[in-house]
Design a protein around this motif. Structure first.
Motif, PDB file in Angstrom:
ATOM      1  N   PRO A 109      -2.303   7.980  -0.982  1.00 14.31           N
ATOM      2  CA  PRO A 109      -2.432   7.393   0.406  1.00 14.31           C
ATOM      3  C   PRO A 109      -3.212   6.363   0.723  1.00 14.31           C
ATOM      4  O   PRO A 109      -4.310   6.453  -0.092  1.00 14.31           O
ATOM      5  CB  PRO A 109      -2.588   8.729   1.266  1.00 14.31           C
ATOM      6  N   LEU A 110      -3.392   5.558   1.497  1.00 17.99           N
ATOM      7  CA  LEU A 110      -4.274   4.399   1.648  1.00 17.99           C
ATOM      8  C   LEU A 110      -5.306   5.090   2.388  1.00 17.99           C
ATOM      9  O   LEU A 110      -5.107   5.375   3.745  1.00 17.99           O
ATOM     10  CB  LEU A 110      -3.590   3.120   2.348  1.00 17.99           C
ATOM     11  N   THR A 111      -6.532   5.155   1.884  1.00 15.65           N
ATOM     12  CA  THR A 111      -7.696   5.751   2.615  1.00 15.65           C
ATOM     13  C   THR A 111      -8.785   4.606   2.734  1.00 15.65           C
ATOM     14  O   THR A 111      -9.499   4.741   3.699  1.00 15.65           O
ATOM     15  CB  THR A 111      -8.172   7.029   1.718  1.00 15.65           C
ATOM     16  N   ASN A 112      -9.205   4.038   1.822  1.00 12.93           N
ATOM     17  CA  ASN A 112     -10.201   2.946   1.511  1.00 12.93           C
ATOM     18  C   ASN A 112      -9.746   1.726   0.904  1.00 12.93           C
ATOM     19  O   ASN A 112      -9.707   1.603  -0.320  1.00 12.93           O
ATOM     20  CB  ASN A 112     -11.358   3.548   1.057  1.00 12.93           C
ATOM     21  N   PRO A 113      -9.361   0.731   1.581  1.00 13.56           N
ATOM     22  CA  PRO A 113      -8.738  -0.341   1.196  1.00 13.56           C
ATOM     23  C   PRO A 113      -9.595  -1.164   0.186  1.00 13.56           C
ATOM     24  O   PRO A 113      -9.271  -1.350  -0.996  1.00 13.56           O
ATOM     25  CB  PRO A 113      -8.359  -1.238   2.234  1.00 13.56           C
ATOM     26  N   ALA A 114     -11.059  -1.341   0.372  1.00 14.43           N
ATOM     27  CA  ALA A 114     -11.814  -1.985  -0.576  1.00 14.43           C
ATOM     28  C   ALA A 114     -11.682  -1.222  -2.010  1.00 14.43           C
ATOM     29  O   ALA A 114     -11.533  -1.797  -3.200  1.00 14.43           O
ATOM     30  CB  ALA A 114     -13.059  -2.277  -0.114  1.00 14.43           C
ATOM     31  N   HIS A 115     -11.917   0.114  -1.786  1.00 19.60           N
ATOM     32  CA  HIS A 115     -11.962   0.973  -3.264  1.00 19.60           C
ATOM     33  C   HIS A 115     -10.773   0.791  -3.769  1.00 19.60           C
ATOM     34  O   HIS A 115     -10.803   0.822  -5.186  1.00 19.60           O
ATOM     35  CB  HIS A 115     -12.143   2.496  -2.785  1.00 19.60           C
ATOM     36  N   GLN A 116      -9.506   0.913  -3.157  1.00 16.32           N
ATOM     37  CA  GLN A 116      -8.272   1.021  -3.708  1.00 16.32           C
ATOM     38  C   GLN A 116      -7.941  -0.592  -4.426  1.00 16.32           C
ATOM     39  O   GLN A 116      -7.168  -0.766  -5.354  1.00 16.32           O
ATOM     40  CB  GLN A 116      -7.170   1.585  -2.918  1.00 16.32           C
ATOM     41  N   ILE A 117      -8.241  -1.534  -3.551  1.00 18.21           N
ATOM     42  CA  ILE A 117      -7.899  -2.948  -4.256  1.00 18.21           C
ATOM     43  C   ILE A 117      -8.793  -3.047  -5.591  1.00 18.21           C
ATOM     44  O   ILE A 117      -8.235  -3.438  -6.420  1.00 18.21           O
ATOM     45  CB  ILE A 117      -8.496  -4.037  -3.101  1.00 18.21           C
ATOM     46  N   VAL A 118      -9.831  -2.428  -5.641  1.00 16.04           N
ATOM     47  CA  VAL A 118     -10.622  -2.823  -6.886  1.00 16.04           C
ATOM     48  C   VAL A 118     -10.259  -1.837  -7.945  1.00 16.04           C
ATOM     49  O   VAL A 118     -10.125  -2.299  -9.161  1.00 16.04           O
ATOM     50  CB  VAL A 118     -12.038  -2.635  -6.758  1.00 16.04           C
ATOM     51  N   PHE A 119     -10.160  -0.737  -7.755  1.00  7.71           N
ATOM     52  CA  PHE A 119      -9.674   0.323  -8.848  1.00  7.71           C
ATOM     53  C   PHE A 119      -8.217   0.785  -8.914  1.00  7.71           C
ATOM     54  O   PHE A 119      -7.585   1.139 -10.118  1.00  7.71           O
ATOM     55  CB  PHE A 119     -10.426   1.571  -8.695  1.00  7.71           C
ATOM     56  N   GLN A 120      -7.343   0.389  -8.138  1.00  5.34           N
ATOM     57  CA  GLN A 120      -5.912   1.075  -8.283  1.00  5.34           C
ATOM     58  C   GLN A 120      -4.906  -0.160  -8.093  1.00  5.34           C
ATOM     59  O   GLN A 120      -4.020  -0.202  -8.775  1.00  5.34           O
ATOM     60  CB  GLN A 120      -5.551   1.893  -6.895  1.00  5.34           C
ATOM     61  N   ALA A 121      -5.188  -0.939  -7.434  1.00  3.82           N
ATOM     62  CA  ALA A 121      -4.305  -2.239  -7.119  1.00  3.82           C
ATOM     63  C   ALA A 121      -3.974  -3.078  -8.315  1.00  3.82           C
ATOM     64  O   ALA A 121      -4.953  -3.358  -9.141  1.00  3.82           O
ATOM     65  CB  ALA A 121      -4.759  -3.363  -6.139  1.00  3.82           C
ATOM     66  N   ALA A 122      -2.632  -3.697  -8.655  1.00  6.34           N
ATOM     67  CA  ALA A 122      -2.872  -4.616  -9.613  1.00  6.34           C
ATOM     68  C   ALA A 122      -1.486  -5.677  -9.241  1.00  6.34           C
ATOM     69  O   ALA A 122      -1.249  -5.857  -8.290  1.00  6.34           O
ATOM     70  CB  ALA A 122      -1.948  -3.638 -10.756  1.00  6.34           C
ATOM     71  N   ARG A 123      -1.032  -6.410 -10.310  1.00  8.47           N
ATOM     72  CA  ARG A 123      -0.109  -7.426  -9.974  1.00  8.47           C
ATOM     73  C   ARG A 123       1.171  -6.741  -9.140  1.00  8.47           C
ATOM     74  O   ARG A 123       1.671  -7.481  -8.437  1.00  8.47           O
ATOM     75  CB  ARG A 123       0.510  -8.051 -11.165  1.00  8.47           C
ATOM     76  N   ALA A 124       1.507  -5.585  -9.814  1.00 10.26           N
ATOM     77  CA  ALA A 124       2.843  -4.997  -9.043  1.00 10.26           C
ATOM     78  C   ALA A 124       2.644  -4.880  -7.355  1.00 10.26           C
ATOM     79  O   ALA A 124       3.394  -4.673  -6.882  1.00 10.26           O
ATOM     80  CB  ALA A 124       2.807  -3.554  -9.695  1.00 10.26           C
ATOM     81  N   GLU A 125       1.488  -4.858  -6.910  1.00 11.71           N
ATOM     82  CA  GLU A 125       1.184  -4.679  -5.724  1.00 11.71           C
ATOM     83  C   GLU A 125       1.271  -5.973  -4.868  1.00 11.71           C
ATOM     84  O   GLU A 125       1.232  -5.934  -3.606  1.00 11.71           O
ATOM     85  CB  GLU A 125      -0.318  -4.034  -5.186  1.00 11.71           C
ATOM     86  N   VAL A 126       1.048  -7.297  -5.412  1.00 15.30           N
ATOM     87  CA  VAL A 126       1.291  -8.394  -4.719  1.00 15.30           C
ATOM     88  C   VAL A 126       2.512  -8.765  -4.338  1.00 15.30           C
ATOM     89  O   VAL A 126       3.421  -9.265  -4.902  1.00 15.30           O
ATOM     90  CB  VAL A 126       0.629  -9.464  -5.928  1.00 15.30           C
ATOM     91  N   ASP A 127       2.617  -8.561  -3.046  1.00 22.67           N
ATOM     92  CA  ASP A 127       3.885  -8.545  -2.564  1.00 22.67           C
ATOM     93  C   ASP A 127       4.150 -10.054  -2.020  1.00 22.67           C
ATOM     94  O   ASP A 127       5.181 -10.615  -2.175  1.00 22.67           O
ATOM     95  CB  ASP A 127       3.956  -7.663  -1.135  1.00 22.67           C
ATOM     96  N   ALA A 149       1.099  -1.374   0.096  1.00 14.87           N
ATOM     97  CA  ALA A 149       0.012  -0.028   0.024  1.00 14.87           C
ATOM     98  C   ALA A 149       0.798   1.259   0.028  1.00 14.87           C
ATOM     99  O   ALA A 149       0.567   2.531   0.210  1.00 14.87           O
ATOM    100  CB  ALA A 149      -1.052   0.156   1.089  1.00 14.87           C
ATOM    101  N   ASP A 150       2.144   1.098  -0.391  1.00 15.16           N
ATOM    102  CA  ASP A 150       3.170   2.380  -0.316  1.00 15.16           C
ATOM    103  C   ASP A 150       3.661   2.571  -1.719  1.00 15.16           C
ATOM    104  O   ASP A 150       4.679   3.125  -1.939  1.00 15.16           O
ATOM    105  CB  ASP A 150       4.176   1.811   0.612  1.00 15.16           C
ATOM    106  N   THR A 151       2.834   1.870  -2.753  1.00 18.19           N
ATOM    107  CA  THR A 151       3.244   2.226  -4.104  1.00 18.19           C
ATOM    108  C   THR A 151       2.719   3.542  -4.766  1.00 18.19           C
ATOM    109  O   THR A 151       2.021   3.866  -4.104  1.00 18.19           O
ATOM    110  CB  THR A 151       2.810   0.971  -4.876  1.00 18.19           C
ATOM    111  N   PRO A 152       3.350   3.784  -5.952  1.00 14.16           N
ATOM    112  CA  PRO A 152       2.857   5.219  -6.380  1.00 14.16           C
ATOM    113  C   PRO A 152       1.089   5.100  -6.639  1.00 14.16           C
ATOM    114  O   PRO A 152       0.593   5.945  -6.772  1.00 14.16           O
ATOM    115  CB  PRO A 152       3.523   5.190  -7.638  1.00 14.16           C
TER     116      PRO A 152
END
Ligand SMILES: [Zn+2]
Length: 499
Positions: free
Chosen positions: A426-444, A419-422
């Motif tokens: 800032p991480l504000t709403n995890p569900a919102h950001q998982i669906v619209f912002q996260a991608a493979r690059a975030e899979v740690d 949750a510290d990637t470009p």
């Protein structure tokens, strides 16, 4: 049959580092991981794993999302979820600061055998696919090609946080093909469901000849192993229902069935009616795509308790029908998500979630505009999408009590996202950001059954280098069989045409 993973511990990590150096993983994570990778702890068997201070999206309605919590994994199981748990002696601590922990994602329909032809069909419709691949090159797949596609798809799935994959395996022309499909899934160390199929004939011609039974007895004696078995075939169209013998076998052996249903020009309401009339509209049935059914058919599916798997990138590009998320939701039909095939599309669930949400909301807006109206508040929400991609998938596979949420007592299939990637700060709403912002690059970090498959952005197992070598050999074999002109023609279909 259980196979003990041989990749645990530091030695296999060293091998794994070499493997990812050649592949997509490094490129995909380069921008997300500016600092040096953290050293890999020893994940020896029996050592508990303690996630400390993560934002935990449990997916469990009783636990909800915990802004800063610990999750303890003991053996294959999640044993505690709470803020500030005591760290057990000998536990490996995985730091959760700037991380989101979520349940492993579940893909309920993917043709893994086709993965070596990644990218070939990006311009295709379903008609192009049938002409070139399914009724064309498809017959050239040898058992080793099935293995190659399955193994590569499992590498890709695990790397992208898909911890369970249903292998819709409809090119199992011989027992050797079926064995190869199963071997690749077992060898990957991931969790999978082999959905045994053979698209060259109706199931009455192959499901009861002894091959399925032989595979069941030789590889699938336990239902508690990482890879399990079910069946995959198409809905009936002949009211005489010649498939009855196959359905009877499935019921007798307690094997569930997944079908492509409600596909424009290919399968219609007739199949749903025949199944209903013969008592095989079962609560365990999965209907894939299901985009062109009548309201009566959707109601019959809803009444039966069956579920729908939506592959929206597929439906929107290939033309099987519009993703039916809205109608399914209105009738209470359980939904899961799927990726179908990487001959065209992406094989990760972030894209699957986004595409369904985009299609669903887009249709709502279009319909409102057609009546001169405006949608004020959207219906489908990001939390719904996470549910479909996790618990919905587990439920569709009959594994809902064991998988799908981060709940004490469930199996530890977990995904830790950066949750510290470009794209995530800032991480504000995890569900919102998982669906619209996260991608493979975030899979740690990825755990399957309590085993660490990926850590700190580095895939530990299965082996990308091996997968690539096998897949390139298969790709070259199919390309040679297609011939230079056939291959070129397939890659660039003629201009837009409607019949
Ligand atoms: Zn499919």
């Amino acid at each position: 049959m259980n196979r003990s993973p041989s990749w645990l511990g530091r030695r296999s990590f060293v091998a794994g580092t070499g493997a990812v150096g050649l592949g997509l993983t490094t490129a995909a994570t380069a921008t997300a991981r500016p600092e040096a990778p953290s050293p890999v702890p020893s994940f020896a068997p029996g050592r508990p794993i303690h996630f400390r201070g993560a934002t935990v999206v449990t997916g469990d309605p009783r636990l909800g999302t915990l802004p800063k919590a610990d999750v303890l994994v003991t053996g294959a199981t999640v044993t505690a979820v709470a803020p500030k748990l005591a760290v057990p002696p000998n536990a490996v601590v995985i730091e959760g600061r700037d991380r989101i922990l979520m349940p492993g994602m579940i893909d309920t329909h993917r043709h893994l055998w086709q993965t070596a032809l990644r990218g070939v069909g990006a311009e295709w419709t379903i008609t192009n696919y049938i002409d070139h691949l399914f009724a064309g090159w498809g017959r050239n797949w040898r058992p080793e090609d099935i293995y190659a596609g399955n193994y590569l798809a499992m590498v890709e799935a695990i790397d992208s946080g898909v911890t369970t994959t249903l292998d819709w395996s409809h090119a199992l022309y011989t027992y050797d093909h079926a064995e190869a499909a199963a071997d690749a899934l077992f060898d990957s160390g991931g969790r999978a469901r082999l959905a045994y199929g053979n698209g060259t004939a109706g199931p009455e011609n192959w499901a009861v000849t002894g091959d399925v039974e032989r595979l069941l007895r030789s590889r699938f004696s336990s239902r508690d192993q990482l890879v399990t078995l079910q069946l995959a075939w198409e809905p009936p169209h002949d009211p005489a229902f010649p498939e009855r013998v196959a359905w009877e076998y499935a019921r007798d052996r307690d094997l569930t069935v997944t079908q492509h249903a409600g596909i424009w020009n290919l399968s219609s309401d007739e199949g749903i009616r025949i199944l209903r009339d013969n008592g095989y509209l079962l609560p365990t049935n999965t209907y894939v795509h299901a985009g062109t059914l009548s309201d009566d058919s959707y109601r019959m599916i809803a009444d039966s308790g069956g579920n729908i798997s939506i592959a929206a990138e597929s439906e929107l590009n290939a033309g099987q029908g519009y993703p039916p998320s809205g109608r399914a939701r209105d009738l209470g039909i359980p939904l899961s998500l799927s990726t179908d095939t990487s001959v065209w599309w992406s094989g990760d669930m972030f894209n699957a979630m986004r595409t369904v949400l985009n299609a669903d909301r887009g249709l709502d807006h279009q319909r409102a505009h057609a009546q001169g109206r405006t949608v004020i508040n959207n219906r489908l929400r990001t939390e719904d999408m996470i549910h479909y991609a996790t618990q919905g998938g587990a439920d569709a596979l009959g594994l809902g009590s064991k998988l799908g949420s981060i709940t004490p007592g469930k199996l530890a299939d977990l995904v830790l996202l950066r949750a510290d990637t470009p794209s995530m700060v800032p991480l504000t709403n995890p569900a919102h950001q998982i669906v619209f912002q996260a991608a493979r690059a975030e899979v740690d970090t990825v755990l399957v059954n309590g085993h660490v498959m990926k850590y700190g952005g580095t895939l530990l197992a299965p082996d990308l280098k091996r997968a690539r070598r096998l897949a390139e050999a298969t790709r070259d074999h199919i390309r040679e069989r297609a011939g230079t002109q056939g291959w070129a023609n397939a890659m660039e279909p003629p201009p837009y045409e409607v019949a």
